[in-house]
Design a protein around this motif. Structure first.
Motif, PDB file in Angstrom:
ATOM      1  N   ALA A 118       1.369  59.419 -10.110  1.00 63.00           N
ATOM      2  CA  ALA A 118       1.470  58.773 -11.421  1.00 63.00           C
ATOM      3  C   ALA A 118       0.229  57.942 -11.718  1.00 63.00           C
ATOM      4  CB  ALA A 118       2.721  57.900 -11.475  1.00 63.00           C
ATOM      5  N   LEU A 119      -0.273  57.225 -10.708  1.00 60.89           N
ATOM      6  CA  LEU A 119      -1.475  56.418 -10.911  1.00 60.89           C
ATOM      7  C   LEU A 119      -2.695  57.302 -11.182  1.00 60.89           C
ATOM      8  CD1 LEU A 119      -2.749  53.620 -10.997  1.00 60.89           C
ATOM      9  CD2 LEU A 119      -3.065  53.748  -8.512  1.00 60.89           C
ATOM     10  N   LEU A 120      -2.799  58.415 -10.474  1.00 62.22           N
ATOM     11  CA  LEU A 120      -3.940  59.314 -10.669  1.00 62.22           C
ATOM     12  C   LEU A 120      -3.900  60.022 -12.019  1.00 62.22           C
ATOM     13  CD1 LEU A 120      -4.203  60.809  -7.078  1.00 62.22           C
ATOM     14  CD2 LEU A 120      -5.744  59.153  -8.147  1.00 62.22           C
ATOM     15  N   ARG A 121      -2.716  60.112 -12.613  1.00 65.65           N
ATOM     16  CA  ARG A 121      -2.593  60.701 -13.955  1.00 65.65           C
ATOM     17  C   ARG A 121      -2.840  59.673 -15.057  1.00 65.65           C
ATOM     18  NH1 ARG A 121       2.554  63.106 -11.576  1.00 65.65           N
ATOM     19  NH2 ARG A 121       2.031  65.278 -11.060  1.00 65.65           N
ATOM     20  N   SER A 122      -3.030  58.422 -14.699  1.00 67.63           N
ATOM     21  CA  SER A 122      -3.114  57.353 -15.694  1.00 67.63           C
ATOM     22  C   SER A 122      -4.492  57.279 -16.343  1.00 67.63           C
ATOM     23  CB  SER A 122      -2.792  56.003 -15.037  1.00 67.63           C
ATOM     24  OG  SER A 122      -3.859  55.605 -14.177  1.00 67.63           O
ATOM     25  N   ASP A 123      -4.548  56.648 -17.494  1.00 68.35           N
ATOM     26  CA  ASP A 123      -5.818  56.417 -18.177  1.00 68.35           C
ATOM     27  C   ASP A 123      -6.719  55.505 -17.354  1.00 68.35           C
ATOM     28  OD1 ASP A 123      -4.984  57.998 -20.289  1.00 68.35           O
ATOM     29  OD2 ASP A 123      -4.358  56.306 -21.551  1.00 68.35           O
ATOM     30  N   THR A 124      -6.125  54.582 -16.620  1.00 69.60           N
ATOM     31  CA  THR A 124      -6.912  53.652 -15.809  1.00 69.60           C
ATOM     32  C   THR A 124      -7.704  54.410 -14.747  1.00 69.60           C
ATOM     33  OG1 THR A 124      -5.215  51.969 -16.160  1.00 69.60           O
ATOM     34  CG2 THR A 124      -6.803  51.563 -14.402  1.00 69.60           C
ATOM     35  N   ALA A 125      -7.058  55.366 -14.095  1.00 73.70           N
ATOM     36  CA  ALA A 125      -7.767  56.187 -13.104  1.00 73.70           C
ATOM     37  C   ALA A 125      -8.793  57.091 -13.787  1.00 73.70           C
ATOM     38  CB  ALA A 125      -6.776  57.009 -12.297  1.00 73.70           C
ATOM     39  N   ALA A 126      -8.435  57.628 -14.953  1.00 74.10           N
ATOM     40  CA  ALA A 126      -9.354  58.511 -15.674  1.00 74.10           C
ATOM     41  C   ALA A 126     -10.636  57.790 -16.059  1.00 74.10           C
ATOM     42  CB  ALA A 126      -8.669  59.079 -16.910  1.00 74.10           C
ATOM     43  N   GLU A 127     -10.546  56.497 -16.336  1.00 71.70           N
ATOM     44  CA  GLU A 127     -11.735  55.727 -16.712  1.00 71.70           C
ATOM     45  C   GLU A 127     -12.766  55.694 -15.587  1.00 71.70           C
ATOM     46  OE1 GLU A 127     -10.171  51.976 -17.895  1.00 71.70           O
ATOM     47  OE2 GLU A 127      -9.328  52.745 -19.775  1.00 71.70           O
ATOM     48  N   LEU A 128     -12.317  55.785 -14.345  1.00 73.39           N
ATOM     49  CA  LEU A 128     -13.259  55.817 -13.226  1.00 73.39           C
ATOM     50  C   LEU A 128     -14.137  57.065 -13.281  1.00 73.39           C
ATOM     51  CD1 LEU A 128     -11.035  54.634 -10.227  1.00 73.39           C
ATOM     52  CD2 LEU A 128     -13.016  53.426 -11.156  1.00 73.39           C
ATOM     53  N   LEU A 129     -13.562  58.172 -13.721  1.00 72.18           N
ATOM     54  CA  LEU A 129     -14.319  59.418 -13.785  1.00 72.18           C
ATOM     55  C   LEU A 129     -15.509  59.316 -14.732  1.00 72.18           C
ATOM     56  CD1 LEU A 129     -11.377  62.013 -13.926  1.00 72.18           C
ATOM     57  CD2 LEU A 129     -12.659  61.251 -11.911  1.00 72.18           C
ATOM     58  N   GLU A 130     -15.409  58.432 -15.716  1.00 73.76           N
ATOM     59  CA  GLU A 130     -16.497  58.270 -16.677  1.00 73.76           C
ATOM     60  C   GLU A 130     -17.760  57.683 -16.038  1.00 73.76           C
ATOM     61  OE1 GLU A 130     -14.890  55.948 -19.846  1.00 73.76           O
ATOM     62  OE2 GLU A 130     -13.284  57.385 -20.298  1.00 73.76           O
ATOM     63  N   LEU A 131     -17.623  57.106 -14.828  1.00 74.19           N
ATOM     64  CA  LEU A 131     -18.780  56.545 -14.130  1.00 74.19           C
ATOM     65  C   LEU A 131     -19.631  57.623 -13.472  1.00 74.19           C
ATOM     66  CD1 LEU A 131     -16.991  53.604 -12.245  1.00 74.19           C
ATOM     67  CD2 LEU A 131     -18.229  53.472 -14.415  1.00 74.19           C
ATOM     68  N   MET A 132     -19.055  58.792 -13.252  1.00 71.44           N
ATOM     69  CA  MET A 132     -19.688  59.781 -12.388  1.00 71.44           C
ATOM     70  C   MET A 132     -20.969  60.410 -12.948  1.00 71.44           C
ATOM     71  SD  MET A 132     -16.357  61.624 -10.669  1.00 71.44           S
ATOM     72  CE  MET A 132     -17.380  62.615  -9.592  1.00 71.44           C
ATOM     73  N   PRO A 133     -21.027  60.785 -14.222  1.00 72.65           N
ATOM     74  CA  PRO A 133     -22.267  61.423 -14.689  1.00 72.65           C
ATOM     75  C   PRO A 133     -23.507  60.554 -14.493  1.00 72.65           C
ATOM     76  CG  PRO A 133     -20.500  61.818 -16.247  1.00 72.65           C
ATOM     77  CD  PRO A 133     -19.974  60.806 -15.269  1.00 72.65           C
ATOM     78  N   ALA A 134     -23.424  59.301 -14.867  1.00 72.53           N
ATOM     79  CA  ALA A 134     -24.597  58.428 -14.760  1.00 72.53           C
ATOM     80  C   ALA A 134     -24.877  58.015 -13.321  1.00 72.53           C
ATOM     81  CB  ALA A 134     -24.391  57.180 -15.622  1.00 72.53           C
ATOM     82  N   GLU A 135     -23.812  57.818 -12.528  1.00 68.87           N
ATOM     83  CA  GLU A 135     -23.980  57.278 -11.169  1.00 68.87           C
ATOM     84  C   GLU A 135     -24.350  58.340 -10.141  1.00 68.87           C
ATOM     85  OE1 GLU A 135     -23.835  54.117 -10.210  1.00 68.87           O
ATOM     86  OE2 GLU A 135     -23.337  53.290 -12.171  1.00 68.87           O
ATOM     87  N   VAL A 136     -23.745  59.539 -10.252  1.00 65.56           N
ATOM     88  CA  VAL A 136     -24.000  60.560  -9.227  1.00 65.56           C
ATOM     89  C   VAL A 136     -24.381  61.922  -9.800  1.00 65.56           C
ATOM     90  CG1 VAL A 136     -22.604  59.521  -7.412  1.00 65.56           C
ATOM     91  CG2 VAL A 136     -21.514  61.047  -9.060  1.00 65.56           C
ATOM     92  N   GLY A 137     -24.474  62.043 -11.114  1.00 67.89           N
ATOM     93  CA  GLY A 137     -24.877  63.304 -11.699  1.00 67.89           C
ATOM     94  C   GLY A 137     -23.829  64.392 -11.625  1.00 67.89           C
ATOM     95  N   LEU A 138     -22.563  64.004 -11.555  1.00 71.37           N
ATOM     96  CA  LEU A 138     -21.455  64.955 -11.510  1.00 71.37           C
ATOM     97  C   LEU A 138     -20.510  64.677 -12.667  1.00 71.37           C
ATOM     98  CD1 LEU A 138     -20.528  64.782  -7.688  1.00 71.37           C
ATOM     99  CD2 LEU A 138     -22.290  66.176  -8.801  1.00 71.37           C
ATOM    100  N   VAL A 139     -19.779  65.696 -13.079  1.00 68.87           N
ATOM    101  CA  VAL A 139     -18.767  65.555 -14.116  1.00 68.87           C
ATOM    102  C   VAL A 139     -17.399  65.712 -13.455  1.00 68.87           C
ATOM    103  CG1 VAL A 139     -17.854  66.471 -16.283  1.00 68.87           C
ATOM    104  CG2 VAL A 139     -20.332  66.459 -15.863  1.00 68.87           C
ATOM    105  N   GLY A 140     -16.595  64.649 -13.487  1.00 63.71           N
ATOM    106  CA  GLY A 140     -15.269  64.694 -12.894  1.00 63.71           C
ATOM    107  C   GLY A 140     -14.250  65.178 -13.908  1.00 63.71           C
TER     108      GLY A 140
END
Length: 327
Positions: A118-140
């Motif tokens: 349930a937590l991994l399906r949440s918007d709060t967890a999804a917001e973490l994925l937005e860090l990935m392109p700039a930080e590591v060059g990946l799209v989550g």
């Protein structure tokens, strides 16, 4: 004549569209560390089949399980250069590069697999994925997981003191290393496929593991003491190389995103469905079981949070969301 000219232009346009579509056709490569029989691997294969079908046969995905393309650190490097197109990665490896992801490993952040999903399906967890392109060059593109973490050992662990001095296999990432260091254990990073032999020859005394892997890889044959603690969840993320993503059309991006998200959801729901049966199966094995809760690890948790409360500022938001989902 006008009709003929119109038909000719239409035919040319159709031919051009077909050539364009063919030029965009790709055989993607997807890497992961789990063995072929693991749910991550079988859903990766299912994703490959779905993408091939939904693209009308234009796209295919070659899946490389069992670390065939290297460990996760090596696969991340390949993804960053575009040498690898896609991967199912533990969040562990991502947290080594983006500390905020370490918050997902907070001890007793969640109560079990249903709460974790349930937590991994949440918007709060999804917001973490937005860090990935700039930080590591990946799209989550979404999360998967395995079951909750337990400790399988060659000798009994009945109190926190029993961790002291034990060489304990971990996945190589900082949040779990810091947790077990706080227990007094000696964390030993080690690839999953080397664990069985390491237990057999005494190279390690204990392992941090989930029910599924304990059963699939038969680790219980080499260690007959299990601490059922459910102390951490263990998320996975489906990613696409940022370099590859930029080359894709908007239509292909949407197709890949929706298709991968569907199969990542199958991973989440699959572990939810399997967890109780796997625990019951493990309890039938010839092993000695001890159970633990947050109080068992109280001192280690205090030490872990003193470190990671500062390293992972988004921990508080995840805690608030986890608490909301409990209600």
């Amino acid at each position: 004549m006008r009709l003929l000219k119109t038909l000719t232009l239409a035919t040319a346009a159709a031919s051009l569209a077909l050539v364009s579509l063919h030029a965009q056709a790709r055989d993607f490569r997807l890497g992961l560390i789990t063995p072929p029989q693991h749910l991550w691997s079988t859903e990766a294969e299912a994703f490959a089949e779905s993408l091939h079908e939904r693209s009308g046969g234009e796209h295919s995905v070659s899946v490389f399980p069992g670390q065939q393309l290297g460990n996760e650190a090596q696969m991340v490097q390949q993804l960053q250069t575009g040498a690898l197109d896609m991967a199912f990665l533990t969040i562990a490896e991502i947290s080594n590069r983006i500390p905020d992801f370490g918050a997902l490993y907070a001890p007793y952040l969640v109560d079990g697999v249903d709460h974790a999903a349930a937590l991994l399906r949440s918007d709060t967890a999804a917001e973490l994925l937005e860090l990935m392109p700039a930080e590591v060059g990946l799209v989550g593109l979404g999360y998967g997981m395995v079951g909750m973490r337990q400790v399988l050992s060659r000798s009994p662990i009945e109190s926190l003191d029993d961790f002291r001095g034990k060489r304990l296999r971990i996945t190589p990432f900082e949040p779990i290393r810091d947790f077990y260091t706080a227990t007094g254990a000696a964390p030993a990073p080690m690839p999953l496929l080397e664990v069985y032999d390491a237990l057999a020859n005494g190279q390690v005394d204990a392992i941090d593991m989930d029910f599924d892997s304990i059963l699939i890889l038969k680790f219980h044959e080499q260690a007959n003491h299990l601490l059922i603690s459910n102390h951490m969840m263990f998320p996975m993320v489906g990613v696409v190389s940022g370099r590859v993503w930029r080359e894709l059309s908007s239509e292909d991006r949407e197709l890949i995103e929706t298709t991968m998200a569907e199969h990542l959801e199958n991973v989440l729901s699959g572990f939810q469905a399997m967890d109780a049966a796997q625990e019951a199966e493990i309890r039938e094995l010839d092993i000695r079981i001890t159970e633990a809760d947050a109080d068992f690890f109280r001192e280690a948790i205090v030490e872990w949070e003193a470190t990671w409360g500062e390293k992972a500022p988004r921990l508080e938001a995840l805690r608030e969301e986890a608490e909301r989902l409990r209600q």
